[in-house]
Design a protein around this motif. Structure first.
Motif, PDB file in Angstrom:
ATOM      1  N   LEU A  69       7.170 -65.069   4.728  1.00 32.87           N
ATOM      2  CA  LEU A  69       8.630 -65.080   4.739  1.00 32.87           C
ATOM      3  C   LEU A  69       9.126 -65.310   6.163  1.00 32.87           C
ATOM      4  N   MET A  70      10.187 -66.108   6.296  1.00 29.76           N
ATOM      5  CA  MET A  70      10.858 -66.281   7.587  1.00 29.76           C
ATOM      6  C   MET A  70       9.889 -66.630   8.718  1.00 29.76           C
ATOM      7  N   GLN A  71       8.973 -67.567   8.447  1.00 27.61           N
ATOM      8  CA  GLN A  71       8.019 -67.968   9.485  1.00 27.61           C
ATOM      9  C   GLN A  71       8.653 -69.027  10.374  1.00 27.61           C
ATOM     10  N   PRO A  72       8.527 -68.886  11.704  1.00 26.53           N
ATOM     11  CA  PRO A  72       8.970 -69.973  12.571  1.00 26.53           C
ATOM     12  C   PRO A  72       8.051 -71.188  12.389  1.00 26.53           C
ATOM     13  N   PRO A  73       8.475 -72.360  12.879  1.00 25.93           N
ATOM     14  CA  PRO A  73       7.670 -73.573  12.696  1.00 25.93           C
ATOM     15  C   PRO A  73       6.226 -73.390  13.165  1.00 25.93           C
ATOM     16  N   GLY A  80       8.948 -74.263   9.496  1.00 21.08           N
ATOM     17  CA  GLY A  80       8.973 -72.848   9.148  1.00 21.08           C
ATOM     18  C   GLY A  80       9.266 -72.621   7.669  1.00 21.08           C
ATOM     19  N   THR A  81       9.560 -71.357   7.339  1.00 18.89           N
ATOM     20  CA  THR A  81       9.886 -71.016   5.950  1.00 18.89           C
ATOM     21  C   THR A  81      11.187 -70.230   5.908  1.00 18.89           C
ATOM     22  N   ASP A  82      11.828 -70.225   4.735  1.00 19.93           N
ATOM     23  CA  ASP A  82      13.094 -69.490   4.619  1.00 19.93           C
ATOM     24  C   ASP A  82      12.847 -68.055   4.154  1.00 19.93           C
ATOM     25  N   ASP A  83      13.915 -67.368   3.768  1.00 26.12           N
ATOM     26  CA  ASP A  83      13.807 -65.946   3.449  1.00 26.12           C
ATOM     27  C   ASP A  83      12.984 -65.672   2.198  1.00 26.12           C
ATOM     28  N   LEU A  84      12.684 -66.714   1.405  1.00 27.84           N
ATOM     29  CA  LEU A  84      11.834 -66.519   0.232  1.00 27.84           C
ATOM     30  C   LEU A  84      10.459 -67.139   0.458  1.00 27.84           C
ATOM     31  N   ARG A  86       9.829 -70.234   1.290  1.00 33.44           N
ATOM     32  CA  ARG A  86       9.705 -71.609   0.824  1.00 33.44           C
ATOM     33  C   ARG A  86       9.622 -72.561   2.009  1.00 33.44           C
ATOM     34  N   ASN A  87       8.887 -73.669   1.802  1.00 36.40           N
ATOM     35  CA  ASN A  87       8.669 -74.650   2.863  1.00 36.40           C
ATOM     36  C   ASN A  87      10.002 -75.307   3.245  1.00 36.40           C
ATOM     37  N   TYR A  88      10.432 -75.101   4.499  1.00 31.26           N
ATOM     38  CA  TYR A  88      11.774 -75.520   4.890  1.00 31.26           C
ATOM     39  C   TYR A  88      11.890 -77.029   5.040  1.00 31.26           C
ATOM     40  N   LEU A  89      10.802 -77.683   5.498  1.00 38.76           N
ATOM     41  CA  LEU A  89      10.851 -79.143   5.650  1.00 38.76           C
ATOM     42  C   LEU A  89      11.030 -79.802   4.285  1.00 38.76           C
ATOM     43  N   ALA A 264      17.115 -66.670  13.835  1.00 41.29           N
ATOM     44  CA  ALA A 264      16.275 -67.577  13.039  1.00 41.29           C
ATOM     45  C   ALA A 264      16.757 -69.007  13.239  1.00 41.29           C
ATOM     46  N   TRP A 265      16.531 -69.512  14.476  1.00 42.35           N
ATOM     47  CA  TRP A 265      17.087 -70.819  14.839  1.00 42.35           C
ATOM     48  C   TRP A 265      16.561 -71.945  13.958  1.00 42.35           C
ATOM     49  N   TRP A 266      15.300 -71.821  13.465  1.00 44.22           N
ATOM     50  CA  TRP A 266      14.742 -72.912  12.666  1.00 44.22           C
ATOM     51  C   TRP A 266      15.424 -73.033  11.301  1.00 44.22           C
ATOM     52  N   LEU A 267      16.122 -71.974  10.884  1.00 42.67           N
ATOM     53  CA  LEU A 267      16.859 -72.063   9.628  1.00 42.67           C
ATOM     54  C   LEU A 267      18.237 -72.686   9.840  1.00 42.67           C
ATOM     55  N   ILE A 268      18.816 -72.476  11.038  1.00 40.89           N
ATOM     56  CA  ILE A 268      20.197 -72.898  11.272  1.00 40.89           C
ATOM     57  C   ILE A 268      20.287 -74.366  11.685  1.00 40.89           C
TER      58      ILE A 268
END
Lengths: 297, 317
Positions: A69-73, A80-84, A86-89, A264-268
């Motif tokens: 959960l919430m892994q940086p890149p 990275g990954t989001d709060d669940l 999931r693969n953000y890319l 969580a800059w990679w999410l924003i």
């Protein structure tokens, strides 16, 4: 200068050739404008990213992963990954698809409505025109975003319904533009000539007026694409857009806002930059197109 | 002039009726109607029928419209389900907060846009113009909510200069008027950034138009200083179109405020609208749509009247 295809029509419509709005000269002006080329390249890149990207990068945008959960890149998750977990890319790629498809569909649909309404109103004139334009005046005073939110809250729409709602609420501006152009074009000699030959209103609308308002319509359409993409993103950001789990950039930004204080800059940044990239490309294109059409005057 | 204003007011009546009809239609496309919403999971056909009777929803549509419209004319916008208060009273509590940020933002962004656009128009196609055009283009393309997120990140989280939301003074910080300004600063900043781009672009092209006019050549050949030419001759004429634009931009301003209030959890009309949308409080939603429609019509009217007052070349009979 005159191209092959216009040569053929030369005999029957001499005036129309000089007036061809998006002739080869305008196109050349468009491609020579630095923003035009940059915009087209930018738009092509983002379309490739959203539609061809998932074919190359095989990762599920939906699989949740509780251990990540919430892994940086990282090497495993490039964005990275989001709060669940999931693969953000993968989500970023899929997230653009809805925006682009709905954005372009809305623009095309609302142009068809707007152009048809404007052509009829301008050509028929008189009382009909006055009534049709007063209706537009009223519709223009309605706060669109608020009505969209209202309809969204009532109906919880899917992509198709959302496209319909957005198209129905966004054609008023272009109608005014088309109508005012029609008012001036219909007084020109070649329309008069066409009428003298016994042309029907249909013929005049489709063969004389429509080609001559196309330049304006194209600029307005491109504007509308940007407007619709912003509208979808805004509705999704407000939590009233398209239903989960299909990702889209507005919804991704809305979620990322909850983690702003955790840095969580990679999410924003990624969905925001993707959105801005798309909108800048489209606005570059419309700027260049406007210049190209102006320069023919 | 007076006759013209009266005529414009009369002309805007159809628009107002149009908005009322539109809102009424919206209210009636709600599936299940207000009875369903009021009762929620306690609804039975009998209860729905009873409520429909008490609300007059069993009457013919035209009669219903007339009753509703009559109430509207008497300032009765209906009754909120969630607040248990008249709609107008609820809106009256929230509207001032929105007006505060919208008005401050409008004044600031006009001032900035006029200064930027004037300099840009005067030094057309020089480096200053190119830099500002690029920056303006950038902001012009940005969705308001992304702008809001960036402003919160930079000024609230990274720099810690301003609170990131609300107008609650309990968590330290200054109270009173200063505290209010402190909390309104970031919403205003976002609204200024979001609107200044449009106005600066407009001002620039208006200024370029003015600088090409004959009266500028006349002023210069009279030997007036450049400052006088720019400020007394070109600028004043370039300002005219801005007035019209202001009247037309009211819906955009409120739409912008809606998004901004949500990001900043700022208790204005936008936040009220959003909460009402989530709780299906239709009278509030329609009340807000009506009020913004009214303000838009009033804005257009005001713009037309101001335009005729400012520009001596326009005479209305």
């Amino acid at each position: 200068m005159v191209s092959q295809s216009t040569d053929i029509h030369m005999a029957e419509e001499p005036a129309a050739i000089a007036e061809k709005p998006m002739g080869s000269r305008a196109w050349r002006a468009f491609w020579h404008h630095p923003l035009g080329l940059a915009g087209v390249i930018g738009l092509v890149l983002i379309i490739l990213f959203c539609f061809v990207g998932p074919l190359i990068y095989h990762a599920s945008a939906y699989t949740t992963n509780i251990t990540a959960l919430m892994q940086p890149p990282s090497a495993r998750f490039p964005l990275g990954t989001d709060d669940l977990g999931r693969n953000y890319l993968a989500r970023l790629m899929l997230g653009g698809q809805v925006s682009l498809i709905v954005g372009f569909s809305v623009a095309i649909a609302s142009m068809v409505i707007g152009v048809a309404y404007g052509l009829v109103s301008g050509l028929v004139g008189g009382v009909v025109d006055a009534i049709m334009m007063r209706i537009i005046d009223v519709l223009l005073t309605i706060p669109t975003l608020f009505v969209l939110l209202f309809l969204d809250a009532v109906f919880q729409p899917n992509a198709l319904l959302l496209t319909g709602i957005l198209a129905i609420t966004s054609w008023f501006g272009v109608t005014r533009l088309v109508r005012s152009e029609v008012l001036s074009i219909k007084e020109r000699d070649y329309v008069e000539a066409s009428r003298a030959f016994g042309a029907s209103n249909w013929h005049i609308m489709l063969r004389e007026l429509l080609p001559n308002v196309m330049g304006t319509v194209m600029v307005a359409t491109i504007f509308q694409v940007a407007g619709s993409i912003i509208a979808i993103a805004t509705l999704s950001f407000l939590g009233l857009g398209l239903p989960a789990p299909q990702p889209n950039w507005g919804e991704m930004l809305s979620t990322s806002m909850n983690y702003m204080f955790q840095n969580a800059w990679w999410l924003i940044y990624p969905p925001g930059i993707a959105l801005l990239w798309t909108l800048l490309s489209i606005n570059f294109i419309s700027e260049a197109l406007q210049n190209a059409i102006d320069s023919r005057l | 002039m007076f006759v013209y204003i009266i005529r414009r007011i009369i002309q805007s009546i159809p628009a107002l009726i149009g908005i009322a009809v539109f809102s009424f239609i919206l209210l009636h496309i709600v599936p299940g109607g207000p009875a369903q919403t009021l009762l929620g999971q306690h609804s039975t056909p009998q209860r729905i029928a009873a409520i429909n009777r008490s609300l007059g929803l069993n009457k013919p549509l035209a009669v219903q419209f007339w009753i509703w419209f009559d109430n509207l004319l008497h300032g009765n916008f209906g009754y909120s389900y969630t607040f248990n208060q008249p709609v107008l009273q609820v809106i009256g509590e929230y509207l001032p907060h929105t007006l505060a940020i919208v008005l401050i933002a409008v004044v600031l962004s006009h001032l900035i846009a006029i200064v930027l656009g004037t300099i840009q128009g005067y030094f057309r196609n020089r480096w200053f113009d190119h830099v500002i055009t690029t920056v303006v283009f950038f902001f012009w393309s940005m969705p308001v909510f992304w702008l809001a997120i960036m402003v919160v990140l930079i000024f609230s989280i990274y720099l810690g200069w301003f609170p990131s939301g609300g107008i609650n003074f309990s968590n330290g910080g200054p109270g009173g008027f200063i505290g209010y300004l402190d909390h309104a600063a970031l919403p205003v900043l976002v609204l200024v950034l979001a609107t200044v781009a449009t106005w600066a672009r407009f001002m620039r092209s208006s200024m370029i138009d003015s600088m090409l006019q004959d009266y500028i050549r006349t002023a210069r050949s009279k030997g007036l200083s450049e400052l006088s030419v720019v400020f007394k001759h070109a600028l004043r004429n370039s300002l005219l179109p801005i007035i019209t634009l202001f009247g037309l931009s009211i819906p955009t301003l409120f739409a912008g405020a809606l998004v901004i209030e949500l990001v900043f959890n700022y208790p204005g009309m936008g936040l009220l609208f959003w909460n009402a949308a989530l709780q299906r409080d239709y009278p509030i939603l329609l009340g807000i749509i009506m009020i913004i429609g009214l303000l838009t019509v009033a804005g257009n009217l005001l713009a037309d009247v101001l335009y005729s007052l400012v520009d001596p070349r326009i005479s209305y009979k």
